[in-house]
Design a protein around this motif. Structure first.
Motif, PDB file in Angstrom:
ATOM      1  N   ALA A   8       9.761 -13.267  -8.585  1.00 31.83           N
ATOM      2  CA  ALA A   8       9.691 -12.860  -7.129  1.00 31.83           C
ATOM      3  C   ALA A   8       8.776 -11.666  -7.194  1.00 31.83           C
ATOM      4  O   ALA A   8       9.044 -10.951  -7.955  1.00 31.83           O
ATOM      5  CB  ALA A   8      10.977 -12.735  -6.630  1.00 31.83           C
ATOM      6  N   GLY A   9       8.031 -11.395  -6.027  1.00 32.04           N
ATOM      7  CA  GLY A   9       7.463 -10.231  -5.688  1.00 32.04           C
ATOM      8  C   GLY A   9       8.317  -9.225  -5.303  1.00 32.04           C
ATOM      9  O   GLY A   9       9.235  -9.678  -4.706  1.00 32.04           O
ATOM     10  N   LEU A  10       7.952  -8.069  -5.519  1.00 31.76           N
ATOM     11  CA  LEU A  10       8.562  -6.986  -4.736  1.00 31.76           C
ATOM     12  C   LEU A  10       8.705  -7.251  -3.212  1.00 31.76           C
ATOM     13  O   LEU A  10       7.549  -7.283  -2.720  1.00 31.76           O
ATOM     14  CB  LEU A  10       8.033  -5.750  -5.100  1.00 31.76           C
ATOM     15  N   GLY A  11       9.582  -7.192  -2.438  1.00 30.97           N
ATOM     16  CA  GLY A  11       9.838  -7.152  -1.120  1.00 30.97           C
ATOM     17  C   GLY A  11       9.782  -8.656  -0.666  1.00 30.97           C
ATOM     18  O   GLY A  11       9.812  -8.975   0.495  1.00 30.97           O
ATOM     19  N   GLU A  12       9.741  -9.673  -1.677  1.00 33.45           N
ATOM     20  CA  GLU A  12       9.795 -10.878  -1.324  1.00 33.45           C
ATOM     21  C   GLU A  12      11.163 -11.388  -0.958  1.00 33.45           C
ATOM     22  O   GLU A  12      10.850 -12.702  -0.172  1.00 33.45           O
ATOM     23  CB  GLU A  12       9.140 -11.898  -2.409  1.00 33.45           C
ATOM     24  N   LEU A  13      12.078 -10.854  -1.196  1.00 38.35           N
ATOM     25  CA  LEU A  13      13.256 -11.664  -1.140  1.00 38.35           C
ATOM     26  C   LEU A  13      14.350 -11.115  -0.187  1.00 38.35           C
ATOM     27  O   LEU A  13      14.282  -9.564   0.056  1.00 38.35           O
ATOM     28  CB  LEU A  13      14.132 -11.766  -2.427  1.00 38.35           C
ATOM     29  N   PRO A  14      14.990 -11.780   0.760  1.00 42.77           N
ATOM     30  CA  PRO A  14      16.053 -10.984   1.636  1.00 42.77           C
ATOM     31  C   PRO A  14      17.032 -10.493   0.692  1.00 42.77           C
ATOM     32  O   PRO A  14      17.227 -10.708  -0.255  1.00 42.77           O
ATOM     33  CB  PRO A  14      16.581 -12.348   2.336  1.00 42.77           C
ATOM     34  N   LEU A  15      17.484  -9.470   1.374  1.00 40.98           N
ATOM     35  CA  LEU A  15      18.828  -8.851   0.578  1.00 40.98           C
ATOM     36  C   LEU A  15      19.890  -9.677  -0.019  1.00 40.98           C
ATOM     37  O   LEU A  15      20.218 -10.617   0.696  1.00 40.98           O
ATOM     38  CB  LEU A  15      19.460  -7.606   1.431  1.00 40.98           C
ATOM     39  N   GLY A  16      20.254  -9.472  -1.124  1.00 41.03           N
ATOM     40  CA  GLY A  16      21.214 -10.589  -1.696  1.00 41.03           C
ATOM     41  C   GLY A  16      20.759 -12.058  -2.074  1.00 41.03           C
ATOM     42  O   GLY A  16      21.498 -12.768  -2.693  1.00 41.03           O
ATOM     43  N   ARG A 522      -4.481  -6.454  -0.841  1.00 43.23           N
ATOM     44  CA  ARG A 522      -3.826  -7.976  -1.041  1.00 43.23           C
ATOM     45  C   ARG A 522      -2.394  -7.530  -1.570  1.00 43.23           C
ATOM     46  O   ARG A 522      -1.260  -8.379  -1.273  1.00 43.23           O
ATOM     47  CB  ARG A 522      -4.495  -8.374  -2.267  1.00 43.23           C
ATOM     48  N   ARG A 523      -1.915  -6.422  -2.022  1.00 41.54           N
ATOM     49  CA  ARG A 523      -0.627  -6.179  -2.217  1.00 41.54           C
ATOM     50  C   ARG A 523       0.219  -6.438  -0.853  1.00 41.54           C
ATOM     51  O   ARG A 523       1.451  -6.440  -0.960  1.00 41.54           O
ATOM     52  CB  ARG A 523      -0.411  -4.932  -3.052  1.00 41.54           C
ATOM     53  N   GLY A 524      -0.223  -5.887  -0.005  1.00 41.62           N
ATOM     54  CA  GLY A 524       0.305  -5.989   1.455  1.00 41.62           C
ATOM     55  C   GLY A 524       0.869  -7.495   1.710  1.00 41.62           C
ATOM     56  O   GLY A 524       1.800  -7.602   2.494  1.00 41.62           O
ATOM     57  N   PHE A 525       0.380  -8.399   1.018  1.00 39.01           N
ATOM     58  CA  PHE A 525       1.056  -9.843   1.290  1.00 39.01           C
ATOM     59  C   PHE A 525       2.379  -9.989   0.629  1.00 39.01           C
ATOM     60  O   PHE A 525       3.132 -11.120   1.190  1.00 39.01           O
ATOM     61  CB  PHE A 525      -0.042 -10.872   0.577  1.00 39.01           C
ATOM     62  N   GLU A 526       2.648  -8.965  -0.094  1.00 40.23           N
ATOM     63  CA  GLU A 526       3.951  -9.126  -0.650  1.00 40.23           C
ATOM     64  C   GLU A 526       5.059  -8.734   0.122  1.00 40.23           C
ATOM     65  O   GLU A 526       6.398  -8.664   0.279  1.00 40.23           O
ATOM     66  CB  GLU A 526       4.190  -8.520  -1.787  1.00 40.23           C
ATOM     67  N   ALA A 527       4.568  -7.964   1.491  1.00 44.98           N
ATOM     68  CA  ALA A 527       5.603  -7.554   2.404  1.00 44.98           C
ATOM     69  C   ALA A 527       6.030  -8.672   3.268  1.00 44.98           C
ATOM     70  O   ALA A 527       5.166  -9.331   3.618  1.00 44.98           O
ATOM     71  CB  ALA A 527       5.092  -6.366   3.156  1.00 44.98           C
ATOM     72  N   LYS A 528       7.161  -8.921   3.761  1.00 47.54           N
ATOM     73  CA  LYS A 528       7.567  -9.963   4.591  1.00 47.54           C
ATOM     74  C   LYS A 528       8.312  -9.332   5.934  1.00 47.54           C
ATOM     75  O   LYS A 528       8.947  -8.399   5.846  1.00 47.54           O
ATOM     76  CB  LYS A 528       8.604 -10.620   3.834  1.00 47.54           C
TER      77      LYS A 528
END
Length: 572
Positions: A8-16, A522-528
């Protein structure tokens, strides 16, 4: 990626959430982090032959995949998938999904899509989305007019994003829209778009009374929708379908009866009948007469949504009923199921985030009201102080806003990742918020309240307004019959849950907030959307390096950058 799970990319996942994701390819994530990688947008849509049939259309250049013969004069298939890219691209022979696949032409620019979260409690809970138009070119740059020979109006178009030298499975979907009013012909095509979840704006109660009697109501109910219930709802007034037999429709589906009342006096359940016809044929009579349903009793057909009192109703017949799941997420997923948006069209796990407290929730839509599925989702998510919409994979998702200082940042963007940061707007503090907690009830006069009723029943039957005053907030529960004929339940059955939500809202919105737009690489695409990131940039002033919520994003048409809208509470 043909197997296993991508990191998973950083910032890709919801908490938990678990640290592995199988839906984002490794090559895609490496491309986002490699400044030298070439990225490309792909777009694809399946068109249907205009007029049908299977002959008469000459194959255009670029019509077949690489390595396949192109036979002039041979009719084309009834349907065909068109594909375009922002750079010339064809797929390699070993591509697992599209070997030797050919991309028909070029997009003049990449997609321009904007999605923003609601940032005040008063806003609609639905993501605000806007779509730009897309200009396409034919692959052979000649006037073969192939696209014009297929109907694509109203068809879904999918946008993919990934490495230029990657296979199709290395791309991630970043948007899905419906094509509207395409202008095709010659070597160019211009497409306009609308929301792919347009079906959620259709009426959530598709079944209506025909007005023909025998279960279909009379003239007073003709063309009105069947009442809809989800979760636990109390004090609802079922419409009378047939005045002669006193048959009443409690819900549009099977339900569980928790209690029935004449005014505030409880009615005993005489029994449950298997069908409308069987319940209507049951005999009624005074108490002690031996009739199937006696005065002071009620008969039910739970499987089909019907009730029938045994005698005259002196005050108002009200019911406490339960239909399906009683959590906010369960009610929302049920509404999506009803609208045809099943597991493959939504991220069901994300909806669990909107659940609040341990009490039951419920929503009731009477026959006097018509609501769309989107309206239902708005009410349900508002009860959880949440939001809903579609993510980049075009799945229907939900989430909740939090104070970013209480979260862990899953992605840090530095000045090398962010070109500019511009102030957007301020959000003033809200000193008073309204949170409804649900006891859907029918207001009764004092002489209509029978002896022997429970204290809770008496209390809610007497009052038209109920308030609790915590810090910052007012909680009010008021039956809409006080100002509207439509009987609508609130959502919380627990005052404690509503109080907890009100206090959380007060803490979250009692301060000033500010938002910024940042132009990220492009790293901004990792933000959700809805997630917490840290951003370092001199244009943020004293907030550089602090944590922010991602509350908006815009695909700019460039494969090298994305605009992100970020927000946080500020000291003022």
């Amino acid at each position: 990626m043909t197997g296993g799970s991508a990191i998973a990319g950083l910032g890709e996942l919801p908490l938990g959430s678990p640290a592995l994701r199988a839906d984002l390819p490794d090559r895609y994530l490496r491309m986002l982090r490699d400044p030298g990688a070439i990225a490309v947008y792909l777009a694809q849509v399946t068109g249907v032959r205009a007029g049908g049939g299977d002959g008469g259309l000459v194959a255009g250049l670029g019509e077949s995949g690489l390595g396949e013969p192109v036979v002039a004069g041979v009719g084309q298939a009834l349907s065909r998938t068109f594909r375009w890219a922002t750079l010339h691209k064809s797929m390699r022979p070993g591509d697992g999904r599209l070997p030797n696949g050919f991309w028909d032409g070029l997009m003049a620019t990449g997609p321009k899509l904007t999605r923003e979260l609601p940032l005040t409690p008063e806003d609609s809970r639905r993501l605000r989305e806007s779509f730009g138009e897309l200009e396409l070119g034919d692959g052979d740059r000649t006037l073969d007019a192939l696209l014009a020979a297929y109907n694509i109006d109203g068809r879904e178009l999918s946008f993919l994003f990934g490495p230029w030298d990657g296979d199709l499975e290395d791309f991630a979907e970043v948007g899905r829209v419906l094509i509207e009013s395409p202008v095709t012909g010659g070597a160019r095509a211009l497409l306009e778009f609308r929301d792919a979840t347009l079906g959620l704006d259709q009426v959530a109660q598709p079944l209506t009374f025909a007005g023909t009697g025998d279960g279909e109501g009379g003239d007073d109910l003709k063309d009105k929708p069947l009442p809809l219930a989800k979760g636990t709802v109390r004090f609802v007034s079922p419409p009378v379908e047939d005045s002669a037999s006193d048959m009443r429709r409690a819900a549009d589906r099977a339900f569980e009866l928790l209690g029935a009342y004449d005014g505030a006096k409880a009615l005993d359940v005489a029994g449950d009948w298997p069908s409308y016809a069987a319940l209507k044929a049951a005999t009624r009579g005074v108490a002690g007469s031996g009739a199937d349903i006696e005065a002071g009793e009620i008969g039910t057909c739970l499987a089909e949504g019907w009730v029938r009192p045994g005698g005259q109703v002196f005050n108002a017949l009200t019911l406490d009923i339960r239909c399906g799941a009683t959590t906010l997420s369960g009610m929302a997923l049920s509404a999506l199921d009803d609208a045809g948006y099943g597991e493959t069209a939504r991220d069901s796990a994300s909806w669990l985030e909107i659940d609040w407290g341990g009490g039951e929730s419920g929503l009731y839509v009477s026959s006097d009201e018509r609501l769309s599925t989107a309206d239902l989702l708005d009410r349900i998510t508002a009860a959880g102080d949440a939001w809903w919409g579609t993510d980049r994979r075009s799945l229907i998702v939900a989430g909740r806003l939090y104070d970013p200082d209480t979260l862990t940042a899953h992605l840090t963007l530095t000045s090398s990742d962010v070109a500019t940061a511009k102030r957007d707007r301020y959000y003033a503090p809200r000193k008073s918020q309204t949170v409804t907690y649900a006891r859907c009830y029918t207001p009764l006069s004092e002489n209509q309240i029978a002896t022997g009723a429970t204290d809770v029943r008496k209390t809610f039957a007497r009052q038209a307004l109920r308030q609790v005053q915590p810090t910052f907030d007012t909680i009010a529960s008021r039956h809409p019959q006080a100002f509207d004929a439509a009987a609508i339940a609130g959502l919380f059955d627990s005052q404690a849950d509503a109080l907890s939500l009100a206090q959380t809202r007060g803490t979250l919105w009692s301060r000033w907030w500010r938002s910024w737009w940042i132009l990220a690489g492009r790293r901004g695409f990792e933000a959700k959307l809805g997630r917490c990131i840290a951003v370092e940039h001199p244009d943020l002033g004293r907030y550089s390096g602090r944590r922010f919520l991602v509350v908006g994003e815009q695909l700019t048409g460039s494969a090298a950058a994305i605009l992100l809208r970020i927000a946080r509470p500020i000291e003022k």
